[in-house]
Enzyme design. Sequence first.
Site, short mmCIF file in Angstrom:
data_model
loop_
_atom_site.label_atom_id
_atom_site.label_comp_id
_atom_site.label_asym_id
_atom_site.label_seq_id
_atom_site.Cartn_x
_atom_site.Cartn_y
_atom_site.Cartn_z
N LYS A 159 -27.54 37.98 -77.36
CA LYS A 159 -28.85 38.38 -77.87
C LYS A 159 -29.42 37.13 -78.56
O LYS A 159 -29.42 37.01 -79.79
CB LYS A 159 -28.75 39.58 -78.81
N1 PMP Z 1 -32.10 44.41 -73.38
C1 PMP Z 1 -32.80 43.60 -74.20
C2 PMP Z 1 -33.35 42.34 -73.66
C3 PMP Z 1 -33.01 43.96 -75.54
O1 PMP Z 1 -33.71 43.17 -76.34
C4 PMP Z 1 -32.50 45.18 -76.02
C5 PMP Z 1 -32.73 45.58 -77.45
N2 PMP Z 1 -31.72 45.09 -78.29
C6 PMP Z 1 -31.77 46.00 -75.14
C7 PMP Z 1 -31.59 45.58 -73.83
C8 PMP Z 1 -31.16 47.28 -75.62
O2 PMP Z 1 -30.03 46.98 -76.39
P1 PMP Z 1 -29.54 47.95 -77.55
O3 PMP Z 1 -29.43 49.30 -76.94
O4 PMP Z 1 -28.20 47.42 -77.92
O5 PMP Z 1 -30.54 47.89 -78.62
#
Ligand code: PMP
Length: 308
Positions: A159
């Site tokens: 991330k």
């Molecule tokens: N993909 C991306 C690119 C994101 O930014 C997010 C948000 N964090 C997600 C998927 C979903 O991830 P999560 O369920 O862990 O928030």
Amino acid sequence: MNEAKYIWMNGAMKPWAEAQTHVLSHTLHYGNGVIEGTKAYKTAKGYAIFRLNDHTSRLIESAKMTLISIPYSVEELNAAQIELIAKNNFTGDNVYLRPFAFLGYGAMGVYHKDAPVETAIAAWEWGAYLGDEGMEKGIKLKIASMSRPANTSNMGKAKAAANYLNSQMAKYEAIDCGYDEALLLDDQGYVAEASGACFFMIKDGVIISPPNDNSLASITQKTVIEMAQNMGYEVVRRRITREEIYVADEAFLTGTAAEITPIRLIDAREIGNGSRGLITQEIQRAYFDIVFGRDPNYEHYLTYITGT
Ligand code: PMP
């Protein structure tokens, strides 16, 4: 934005306006930083952070992938997030937490080993990411003209702030074209993820979501898969092509901020009956029951903050 009282920065609580950095901070120039997005909900027993440890662990892992050495443990960062929610005296139902690490002031040039690592956590009240109407009626999704970078060029599972340039271009294009959100394909043409959320479709009662080969390992996706299986649905992880999503019975996005957002239209094709599907609605309700502490089977995912 909704300002709060304090931001945790490098081990101390700072007044919101004082959590600042120098214009020559390394990350501002070369983009290497890592972020997390975590949520706290106001339950009947006070605020509870959803899957706190999973989110904090992912921050540390993202940092390892991008060669940023965060000088705090998962436990220390968890404690900081709990303290931040407690100290900020929030009142609303939804609080978003943004733990992150970036490279600060002191070194220039692409090589980043000598740049100091700054660690911070902000939290503020933030409602439905794709709007209240979107949560009820569904959103319009556009496949972006850019694809997610190939695994030979980038690390989609980090991330990393730098990954959001690709997301940002896709999202801007989608909104500029009259849509609400962008869906990115991978370099082979299979569905990767939305600009800040994960994709699900439903066909003939089966719930399908792509593998995380080229995307963030979404914590909400994992939660939804577990929930849906416990509800008796068949869930399949496999690659999905563009034409399949156009003829899906239902589709929705998942994410910490997006929660469960129904999709009503993709690239001018109505999905199902063009509104929130019935299975989507069932999953949405079940998800909110979990995060708001109304489902005892998932209590272990909640970190309650006493005195809030
Ligand atoms: N993909 C991306 C690119 C994101 O930014 C997010 C948000 N964090 C997600 C998927 C979903 O991830 P999560 O369920 O862990 O928030």
